[in-house]
Write a protein that holds these residues in place. Structure first.
Motif, short mmCIF file in Angstrom:
data_model
loop_
_atom_site.label_atom_id
_atom_site.label_comp_id
_atom_site.label_asym_id
_atom_site.label_seq_id
_atom_site.Cartn_x
_atom_site.Cartn_y
_atom_site.Cartn_z
N ILE B 119 4.91 -7.59 4.15
CA ILE B 119 5.02 -9.05 4.20
C ILE B 119 3.65 -9.68 3.97
CG2 ILE B 119 5.45 -11.02 5.72
CD1 ILE B 119 7.74 -9.55 6.94
N ILE B 120 3.64 -10.62 3.04
CA ILE B 120 2.45 -11.43 2.78
C ILE B 120 2.76 -12.82 3.31
CG2 ILE B 120 1.11 -12.55 0.97
CD1 ILE B 120 1.55 -10.00 -0.74
N ARG B 137 6.69 -2.34 13.87
CA ARG B 137 7.72 -1.58 13.15
C ARG B 137 7.13 -0.77 12.02
NH1 ARG B 137 12.94 -3.98 14.40
NH2 ARG B 137 14.04 -2.97 12.71
N GLY B 138 5.83 -0.89 11.85
CA GLY B 138 5.19 -0.11 10.79
C GLY B 138 5.22 -0.80 9.44
N ILE B 139 5.51 -2.09 9.45
CA ILE B 139 5.55 -2.84 8.19
C ILE B 139 4.22 -3.55 8.01
CG2 ILE B 139 6.69 -4.72 6.96
CD1 ILE B 139 9.21 -4.00 8.57
N PRO B 140 3.51 -3.26 6.93
CA PRO B 140 2.21 -3.90 6.73
C PRO B 140 2.34 -5.40 6.51
CG PRO B 140 2.76 -2.50 4.85
CD PRO B 140 3.80 -2.26 5.89
N VAL B 141 1.39 -6.13 7.05
CA VAL B 141 1.35 -7.58 6.90
C VAL B 141 -0.04 -7.96 6.41
CG1 VAL B 141 1.44 -9.79 8.13
CG2 VAL B 141 3.01 -7.95 8.78
N VAL B 142 -0.07 -8.86 5.44
CA VAL B 142 -1.35 -9.43 5.02
C VAL B 142 -1.25 -10.94 5.17
CG1 VAL B 142 -2.99 -9.72 3.12
CG2 VAL B 142 -1.73 -7.57 3.34
N THR B 143 -2.18 -11.52 5.90
CA THR B 143 -2.19 -12.98 5.96
C THR B 143 -3.16 -13.51 4.91
OG1 THR B 143 -4.01 -13.30 7.54
CG2 THR B 143 -1.83 -12.84 8.45
N VAL B 144 -2.80 -14.62 4.32
CA VAL B 144 -3.66 -15.23 3.31
C VAL B 144 -4.00 -16.63 3.75
CG1 VAL B 144 -3.95 -15.49 0.84
CG2 VAL B 144 -1.99 -14.24 1.71
N ASP B 154 -4.56 -7.08 7.96
CA ASP B 154 -5.42 -7.47 6.85
C ASP B 154 -5.31 -8.97 6.57
OD1 ASP B 154 -6.19 -4.77 6.33
OD2 ASP B 154 -4.25 -4.45 5.37
N SER B 155 -6.41 -9.54 6.16
CA SER B 155 -6.41 -10.97 5.86
C SER B 155 -7.31 -11.26 4.67
CB SER B 155 -6.92 -11.78 7.06
OG SER B 155 -6.02 -11.69 8.13
N LEU B 295 -8.18 -14.64 -4.61
CA LEU B 295 -7.36 -14.57 -3.40
C LEU B 295 -6.11 -13.75 -3.65
CD1 LEU B 295 -7.57 -18.27 -2.09
CD2 LEU B 295 -8.63 -16.25 -1.06
N ALA B 296 -5.46 -14.07 -4.75
CA ALA B 296 -4.20 -13.39 -5.06
C ALA B 296 -4.43 -11.90 -5.34
CB ALA B 296 -3.52 -14.06 -6.24
N ASP B 297 -5.47 -11.63 -6.11
CA ASP B 297 -5.81 -10.24 -6.41
C ASP B 297 -6.00 -9.43 -5.14
OD1 ASP B 297 -5.87 -10.93 -9.01
OD2 ASP B 297 -7.87 -10.15 -9.42
N ALA B 298 -6.87 -9.96 -4.30
CA ALA B 298 -7.24 -9.22 -3.10
C ALA B 298 -6.01 -9.01 -2.20
CB ALA B 298 -8.32 -9.96 -2.34
N THR B 299 -5.22 -10.04 -2.11
CA THR B 299 -4.02 -9.95 -1.27
C THR B 299 -3.09 -8.85 -1.75
OG1 THR B 299 -4.14 -12.33 -0.90
CG2 THR B 299 -2.06 -11.25 -0.39
#
Lengths: 336, 336
Positions: B119-120, B137-144, B154-155, B295-299
DNA sequence: CTAAAAACATGAAACGTTTCATGTTTGAGT
DNA sequence: ACTCAAACATGAAACGTTTCATGTTTTTAG
């Protein structure tokens, strides 16, 4: 990690069927209900929509395909569509094809593979064959903003011919005789209709149509910018410009600003789509405003009715009126 | 309607396993390849991603959650993110929560049920508990765009403190002493940082901070409009306004236009986010531009690496520099 | 030409649901 | 207390894939 229906069954000592019934809102014995509810909490159970979708062959998902995520008209449309869909238990997978018909085809295939229940699309016009194939698979398609001549599916549009005529006629009423129009791509019905409205008004008032004043671009700001410059460089430039979408409108304004051409004293302008824009531009911009809520409502309604089966048979064409909002960006060229 | 792998097997006389292998790019005997390819054409076969997802428990889908589909920053961000994702075989399910944390929670659950692989999110800030559950639950999350103080994920952000300071310092350099700032909601890290930058510069130059000049809104145009009016109605109004997002910028401009306040002669303005806006507004607007591509690349990179397992362990915080683009909307109040 | 290795094919089991025909329990009416 | 609907529970089969241990064919080398 995540608990499944089976875990719930084991945990409660009940059968799969019972759990499934409960999950889907069926009646179960009170004691069992409690047990199940507790187990769901405890095991942090969530329905696996993938498994459910496989079994029911309904994904409860609608594919939404638009030319670009950076297109104001499209995003405000799909934002509303999404809102309605989710109210009815559906969700949307939004794809943008970056104005590229090839990519549009890929997205179509992608959505089919994802087993979407239906597709809402703002089509490029170059993928009629592929859209027909979708329909042939029994998947309902609704086109928005544009109609596809060779395809028999539901469509929701605005009366582009009429509103374009109104805009041009307003120019004419303000004594303009050299009215330019910047159109979208020719194979898009909407662009064609807006041009036809322009031509019809010229016919009506027996004005000569100067082909130089009719420019075709894509629906990007850059295009509006360049075509506006081209118009300004004409030996006899227009006294009024009709920009037929939001991005073109932005492009035109930026070209005018660049050359320090004052609106409306030196040139009159009617833009398109974004009412907020008219508040931000000085002088307040006159523009054509499309009924976004109505468009979105009708689109979603059509799709849901096809899915529920309450709407069957021949394709519907729903047409709404756009509105010409007059502000301060048009004056008569004679008043100079 | 649609052919399945089984139909292909029957049609070719081969086994399920072989077909599956072929579909997934495995090697099969040449003769069989031909047979399968022909059958696929003939039966119009498409992989059922739902069934595949069930088996592999990978949906190859990333959930993308944003506050609003009508937010320029968000749509330009996700447009780019989507582009990258699809290049790597992933697709995005885009959800907007209409700035409503309750709805944000629902979307989170919805995406979990949809079995997204990651999830982003551009989070509201009020759903940290729920986001933690997703991570659990083991689902990676990236906040932007925003970081969540209590969440270890990760952010990707912009150095808001710094750029905000630069903008305010630019005002100061142009002799402004009554500088207003219109901030976003207080619980959003980005808004907080932008305010901190403002305060730090005041501190640095030993300027008194007038609380009246600090306004908090939501990130909507209407809010910018209203707060700008409030600022203008102050007994001693500001000589400069820093609008800290795109919609607020629009709102400020519309309020100024309404009162016929000329930029920059009567009031200086620095806006945010949309470079195109600066070309459309007259005079050309100075604004803070965020590096959308970066931003988009890194995310996307962060997300993909988490999914591939090439990135493990402690959360990354990626920070980029925004840019202050100076145009014509700021002058010294002393030059009046 | 043969044996061994490499290459490819097979098919049953499993993923997490729903469905449905059948089985069991409940409680109302007598 | 007994019968009989009505109400609820059961569990096996199925949805369309992938996987993997096993089986078969082809190729290679001696």
């Amino acid at each position: 990690m995540a608990g499944t229906i089976k875990d719930i069954a084991k945990h409660t000592g009940l059968s799969l069927g019972t759990i499934s019934k409960f999950i889907n809102g069926g009646r179960v014995r009170e004691a069992n209900r409690d047990k199940i509810e507790r187990a769901i909490k405890e095991l942090d159970f969530h329905v696996n929509e993938i498994a459910r979708g496989l079994k029911t062959s309904k994904s409860k998902t609608i594919g939404i395909i638009i030319p670009s995520m950076e297109n104001f008209f499209c995003t405000s449309l799909i934002s509303r569509v999404e809102k309605h869909l989710s109210k009815h238990g559906y969700s949307g997978i939004i794809c943008d094809y970056q104005e590229d018909p090839q990519m549009e085809k890929e997205k179509l295939v992608f959505l089919i593979n994802k087993m979407v229940d239906g597709i809402i699309i703002v089509p490029s016009g170059d993928t009629q064959k592929e859209i027909q194939q979708v329909l042939d698979r029994g998947i309902p398609v609704v086109t928005v903003d544009r109609i596809l001549p060779d395809i028999a599916c539901d469509s929701v549009v605005v009366d582009n011919f009429k509103i374009s005529g109104e805009a041009v006629e307003y120019f004419v009423g303000q004594d303009h005789r050299r009215i330019a129009i910047i159109c979208g791509p020719r194979n898009i019905s909407t662009a064609e209709e807006r041009l036809n409205g322009y031509l019809a008004v010229h016919e009506k008032f027996r004005l000569t149509v100067d082909p130089d004043l009719i420019q075709f671009g894509d629906y990007y700001m850059q295009s509006g910018y360049e075509l506006c410059r081209r118009l300004l460089d004409l030996p006899e430039p227009p006294t009024a410009i009709f920009a037929t979408n939001y991005d073109i409108t932005l492009g035109v304004i930026s070209a005018l600003n660049e050359r320090n051409i004052r609106i409306p004293e030196q040139l009159s302008l009617i833009g398109f789509d974004n009412l907020n824009l008219s508040k931000v531009i000085k002088p307040a911009l006159s523009l054509v405003v499309q009924p976004m809520d109505q468009l979105a409502d009708a689109t979603t309604k059509l799709m849901l009715e096809r899915l529920e089966g309450t709407l069957q048979g021949i394709p519907q064409l729903v047409k709404f009126e756009a509105e010409l909002v007059i502000k301060d960006s048009v004056i008569s060229p004679l008043h100079k």
